[in-house]
Scaffold this active site. Structure first.
Site, PDB file in Angstrom:
ATOM      1  NE  ARG A 603     -17.402 -10.759 -27.878  1.00 18.02           N
ATOM      2  CZ  ARG A 603     -17.729  -9.928 -28.866  1.00 18.02           C
ATOM      3  NH1 ARG A 603     -17.742  -8.620 -28.661  1.00 18.02           N
ATOM      4  NH2 ARG A 603     -18.024 -10.396 -30.058  1.00 18.02           N
ATOM      5  NE  ARG A 639     -20.275 -14.563 -25.078  1.00 17.77           N
ATOM      6  CZ  ARG A 639     -19.520 -14.332 -26.142  1.00 17.77           C
ATOM      7  NH1 ARG A 639     -20.020 -14.474 -27.360  1.00 17.77           N
ATOM      8  NH2 ARG A 639     -18.279 -13.938 -26.029  1.00 17.77           N
ATOM      9  CD  GLU A 733     -21.506 -18.306 -30.628  1.00 13.95           C
ATOM     10  OE1 GLU A 733     -20.788 -17.409 -31.097  1.00 13.95           O
ATOM     11  OE2 GLU A 733     -21.523 -18.592 -29.420  1.00 13.95           O
ATOM     12  CG  ASN A 756     -18.053 -12.125 -34.868  1.00 18.83           C
ATOM     13  OD1 ASN A 756     -18.426 -11.422 -35.797  1.00 18.83           O
ATOM     14  ND2 ASN A 756     -17.907 -11.649 -33.641  1.00 18.83           N
ATOM     15  NE  ARG A 767     -14.039 -15.089 -34.141  1.00 16.58           N
ATOM     16  CZ  ARG A 767     -14.927 -14.864 -33.184  1.00 16.58           C
ATOM     17  NH1 ARG A 767     -15.770 -15.807 -32.815  1.00 16.58           N
ATOM     18  NH2 ARG A 767     -14.992 -13.715 -32.583  1.00 16.58           N
ATOM     19  CB  CYS A 804     -24.863  -9.952 -30.431  1.00 18.42           C
ATOM     20  SG  CYS A 804     -24.421 -11.676 -30.222  1.00 18.42           S
TER      21      CYS A 804
HETATM   22  C1  PEP Z   1     -19.997 -14.214 -32.538  1.00 19.11           C
HETATM   23  O1  PEP Z   1     -19.451 -15.314 -32.672  1.00 19.11           O
HETATM   24  O2  PEP Z   1     -20.506 -13.571 -33.459  1.00 19.11           O
HETATM   25  C2  PEP Z   1     -20.021 -13.580 -31.214  1.00 19.11           C
HETATM   26  C3  PEP Z   1     -20.690 -12.486 -30.986  1.00 19.11           C
HETATM   27  O3  PEP Z   1     -19.262 -14.179 -30.255  1.00 19.11           O
HETATM   28  P1  PEP Z   1     -17.675 -13.942 -30.105  1.00 19.11           P
HETATM   29  O4  PEP Z   1     -17.252 -12.986 -31.170  1.00 19.11           O
HETATM   30  O5  PEP Z   1     -17.462 -13.420 -28.731  1.00 19.11           O
HETATM   31  O6  PEP Z   1     -17.163 -15.337 -30.304  1.00 19.11           O
HETATM   32 MG    MG Z   2     -18.959 -16.457 -30.859  1.00 19.04          MG
END
Ligand code: PEP
Ligand code: MG
Length: 882
Positions: A603, A639, A733, A756, A767, A804
């Site tokens: 990240r 990323r 995602e 996520n 979230r 991931c």
């Molecule tokens: C996700 O959304 O699962 C992800 C890995 O990205 P982030 O948590 O950094 O948004």
């Molecule tokens: Mg994400």
């Protein structure tokens, strides 16, 4: 004021309120009205009005007509316990609605199965200045048919009412001037008053299972009948009359909240005692059924003394904030009360004191950030930002200029902001308020001395820290190696301190109630933050069992750690790559120590936040290279910047967005500002050896975005004269990307599923929403079906596909993901040894069968139950390796 006509908000049979199987409604403790036995699942507005109370559980709505009549629509009985399940709200609190407007949909079948009754009371809330004059009951009604007529109560009638059992709430408002005056005279301590005026304040915590919703509010208001004192309750930065059921509901008090009761009047002390008893459930309230409902009797009067606690509460129930088991010795940790003088010792002295204290706090925070995990750094970054907030500092200086001390000024500006944030009723804003309070304590501590009170606390090894609430800065300052566990009387499972403790691997229970504060220092306790209980006086045998279990876990962990460097294969020899998610060089090093076979997600935001200009190409390249080097040749998936409106960066002024989660995020932000992306691509292309780095694009929604970035990447490669291609993968995602995975797989070199965001967007649940946290489970079959679809598309195009998102770090999910065709998991470093060991004990065939069954389930809970069953079953028979 004119009469108000209410129309039927639901289709169904209308029946007298007495039919409601609930003492509070049937006894008209909330007010007069009737009930409807619904035959449809939609609730409509019975009149024009403003929605003044909509609880988080969405099972009830209160609206106020333009003339002030307050109408409560309560769908079903005991439906608060569903916690919102089966309800879908179409409006929001504060909104003005017109008669017949759709308010709420509900699953009538689910309610019929799960609630005590579906009977829906429609109540004219007592004391809102109206009375029911006509009602349409004992017949079938369609939506919109006449239901009730309400008439304003004339002042004379209200005065009489106010003296009777029903109308105390409005007494002071509605009575003639004389009576109000006599109260005032008594208030002022007039010697001619008949009785001495008392003023009482009392703080306490609420343990009602569902907080103060409609029924407890009515019971509390009822408990004050017969008293004349003015009684108010303050909570969450708001205040309401304790006699107003609607007012109490709008406070939004939840289980574990602290409230403050204030009363003035000749019988204030008795009134507060009555309220307290009603809150604790020790008093039978008036009404047809003298027993208070079960909710008011949860946590019986166990909170008074240590002796009571020992007698009744060997086991205290709490909420799990960080899982784990600990055996240790209780140590009560009290937040130091810092006294702040109001008057300053000169404007320039106080200003420089404030600066000194802020600088001290800043240094300490920066040191803690440098040594801390990603979670620590993120929390500290928020504190540092607030510490330098020009509005806060400017307001503090203005207050100092008026002659106040630095401490007084700092506390005042912080408290004003806290109140403002809390009044917004937004979960994330409330978190910010907690950050501010933490910062208040840190700066006041620094003004008071060096502020290192927490660090100075003497803690023996195996301490189970017990506290009302703990601030993130206090936890950071403590010696974590000596803390076996943390127990809090209050607090929430998603608070910053809970996240920090989880990152440190410390088990935490919150909302244990005040009883935990009576556990004596040095007492041996067992903290079971998997079962959600604290054993305050465990039997010898329980201690031994817990210690054995801990020992077993330690040994297992050591064995897993020892085997962590091996290549990961299932029991039947299928290769599964276990990678790590990384957010810094320190985490890359930890990943390698824990056996990561590569980095599946770097990240890069860590490089871009908390600064005034973006990192240039050289700085980025140096950082990426150091992480690549730490990974010693293992693949590194970088990323591109995943920044959005909710993580503002000063040098990238994104347009204001009402809903940042649906705005400029991920690759959209990069394409909106292509120079930033171009620089980042150049930096990634500089990583050596050439084949080690791969590029991953966040928040893709269609193949065109990939083509655009690939075009830019090719250009940059030409500029740099690099012949070797670099893999360009995308995150799945968004539901759009999952559904279009076949088209996306045709364009991308590999796919990586971000569970996520995929879960947030699929389930339409934020979230970061604390109320929805328990339901935001990536094992939801809807999410699994999208993963299955993406995996199938990837295989069809011969692309690698990884997970991931957080689901990859959940051991229970590993067999299902493998069964769905995922052969790379990228997890948090600390869980890698356990994941590898677990995968070594399962077979691909077993995983496929489990995944197949999981896709057929209806809920995440059902999927989880299947996964747990498989993992606790004896090892699977392993076919011979090919
Ligand atoms: C996700 O959304 O699962 C992800 C890995 O990205 P982030 O948590 O950094 O948004
Ligand atoms: Mg994400």
């Amino acid at each position: 004021m004119s009469n108000v006509i209410l129309v039927a908000p639901l289709a169904g049979w209308s029946t007298p309120l007495e039919e409601a199987p609930d003492a509070v409604f049937a006894g008209r403790m909330l007010g007069d009205g009737l009930a409807i036995d619904p035959i449809g699942g939609t609730l409509y507005a019975p009149c024009d009005g403003e929605l003044i109370a909509v609880p988080a559980s969405q099972h009830a709505i209160t609206l106020r007509t333009p003339d002030g009549a307050e109408i409560l629509l309560h769908v079903g009985i005991d439906t608060v316990a569903l916690g919102g399940e089966g309800f879908e709200l179409h409006v929001r609190q504060g909104q003005h609605v017109r008669t017949g407007e759709r308010l709420l949909s509900f699953d009538l079948d689910l309610l019929a199965r799960r609630a005590k009754s579906v009977l829906t009371p429609v109540i004219l809330v007592e004391g809102s200045g109206f009375t029911v004059t006509r009602r349409n009951q004992n017949r079938e009604l369609n939506v919109g048919e006449f239901l009730m007529e309400l008439m304003p109560v004339a002042n004379t009638v209200r005065t009489a009412d106010a003296r009777g059992a029903g109308g105390v709430r409005r007494a002071v408002v509605a009575v003639g001037e004389g009576e109000a005056c006599s109260l005032n005279a008594a208030d002022a301590g007039d010697a001619s008053g008949n009785s001495a005026v008392e003023a009482v304040g009392r703080r306490m915590s609420v343990f009602l299972e569902h907080g103060i919703h409609a029924r407890p509010a009515a019971l509390l208001a009822a408990a004050l009948k017969g008293f004349t004192a003015e009684v108010s309750i303050s909570a969450r930065g708001r205040q309401a009359s304790a006699r107003s059921t609607v007012g109490l509901m709008t406070l939004g008090v939840r289980k574990g909240d602290d409230i403050e009761i204030r009363a003035t009047g000749p019988d204030a002390v008795a009134a507060v005692a009555a309220l307290e008893e009603a809150l604790l459930g020790g008093r039978a309230v008036e009404g047809p059924e003298p027993r208070p409902p079960a909710q008011l009797r949860t946590r019986p009067a166990q909170i008074h003394t240590a002796a009571d606690t020992r007698a009744d509460t060997n086991v205290l129930q709490g909420i799990i904030a960080s899982r784990g088991l600990a055996v240790g010795y209780a140590l009560q940790f009290c937040r130091p009360q810092i006294r702040v003088p109001e008057t300053g010792a000169g404007v320039s002295h106080e200003n420089s004191e404030l600066d000194r204290a802020r600088a001290l706090v800043k240094t300490r925070l920066e040191q803690a950030a440098a040594a801390g995990s990603t979670a620590t750094r993120e929390i500290i970054a928020a504190h540092l930002q607030l510490l330098d907030d020009p509005a806060l500092v400017g307001d503090a200086r203005t207050t100092i200029a008026s002659g106040k001390s630095a401490g007084y000024a700092w506390r005042q500006v912080i408290r004003t902001s806290v109140d403002a944030l809390r009044s917004l009723e937004e979960g994330r804003m409330a978190e910010r308020a907690d950050d501010l309070l933490d910062l208040e304590a840190q700066v006041l501590g620094a003004l008071d001395g060096d502020g290192s009170t927490a660090a100075a606390l003497e803690m023996p090894a195996q301490t189970i820290l017990i506290t009302k609430e703990l601030l993130p800065s206090q936890l950071i300052a403590l010696d974590a190696a000596r803390i076996a566990g943390i127990c809090m009387a209050g607090g929430g499972p998603t608070s910053h301190v809970a996240i920090l403790a989880a990152a440190m691997g410390i088990p935490v229970l919150v909302a244990l109630g005040p009883a935990v504060l009576a556990v004596p220092d040095g007492a041996a306790v067992v903290l079971d933050a998997e079962g959600g209980v604290l054993r305050t006086t465990p039997e010898r045998e329980q201690m031994v069992l817990a210690e054995r279990e801990l020992e077993r876990r330690l040994q297992r962990r050591a064995a897993e750690q020892a085997a962590a460097q091996r290549e990961c294969r299932t029991a039947d020899g299928i290769r599964i790559e276990v990678f790590a998610n990384v957010g810094s060089l320190a985490e890359a090093e930890a990943a390698v120590r824990n056996g990561a076979e590569g980095c599946g997600l770097l990240r890069t935001e860590f490089l871009f936040l908390e600064r005034l200009s973006p990192p240039d190409e050289a700085e980025q390249a140096a950082q990426y290279q150091s992480i690549a080097t730490a990974l010693a040749g293992r693949p590194l998936t970088i990323r591109t910047l995943d920044i959005g409106g909710d993580k503002p960066i000063p040098y990238l002024p994104l347009p204001h967005e009402d809903n940042p989660a649906l705005g400029l995020r991920g690759v959209r932000t990069s394409l909106w500002n292509p120079d930033l992306l171009r620089t980042q691509l150049r930096a990634v292309l500089a990583v050596r050896p050439d084949e080690q780095a791969r590029i991953l694009l966040p928040m893709i929604t269609d193949p065109a975005e990939i083509r655009t970035v690939r075009g830019m990447l090719d250009e940059v490669r030409r500029e740099l004269g690099r012949a070797v291609p670099i893999e360009l993968g995308v995150m799945i995602e968004t539901p759009a990307a999952a559904v279009m995975a076949d088209r996306i797989a045709a364009e991308a070199d590999f796919l990586s599923i971000g569970t996520n965001d995929l879960t947030q967007y699929t389930l339409a649940m934020d979230r970061g929403h604390p109320e929805l946290a328990a339901r935001l489970d990536a094992l939801h079959p809807a999410v699994l079906r999208l993963i299955a679809r993406a995996a199938e598309a990837a295989h069809r195009y011969g692309r690698r596909i990884a997970v991931c998102g957080g689901l990859a770090s959940d051991p229970a999910a590993a067999p299902i993901l493998i069964g769905l065709g995922i052969h790379e998991l990228s997890a948090v470093p600390s869980v890698i040894p356990q994941l590898k060991a677990l995968i070594g004990g399962i077979t691909l065939q077993g995983c496929r069968e489990l995944a197949h069954e999981a896709l057929e389930q209806e809920t995440a809970d059902a999927v989880r139950a299947l996964a747990v069953k498989m993992l606790s079953a004896p090892p699977q028979a392993v076919p011979a390796h090919e």
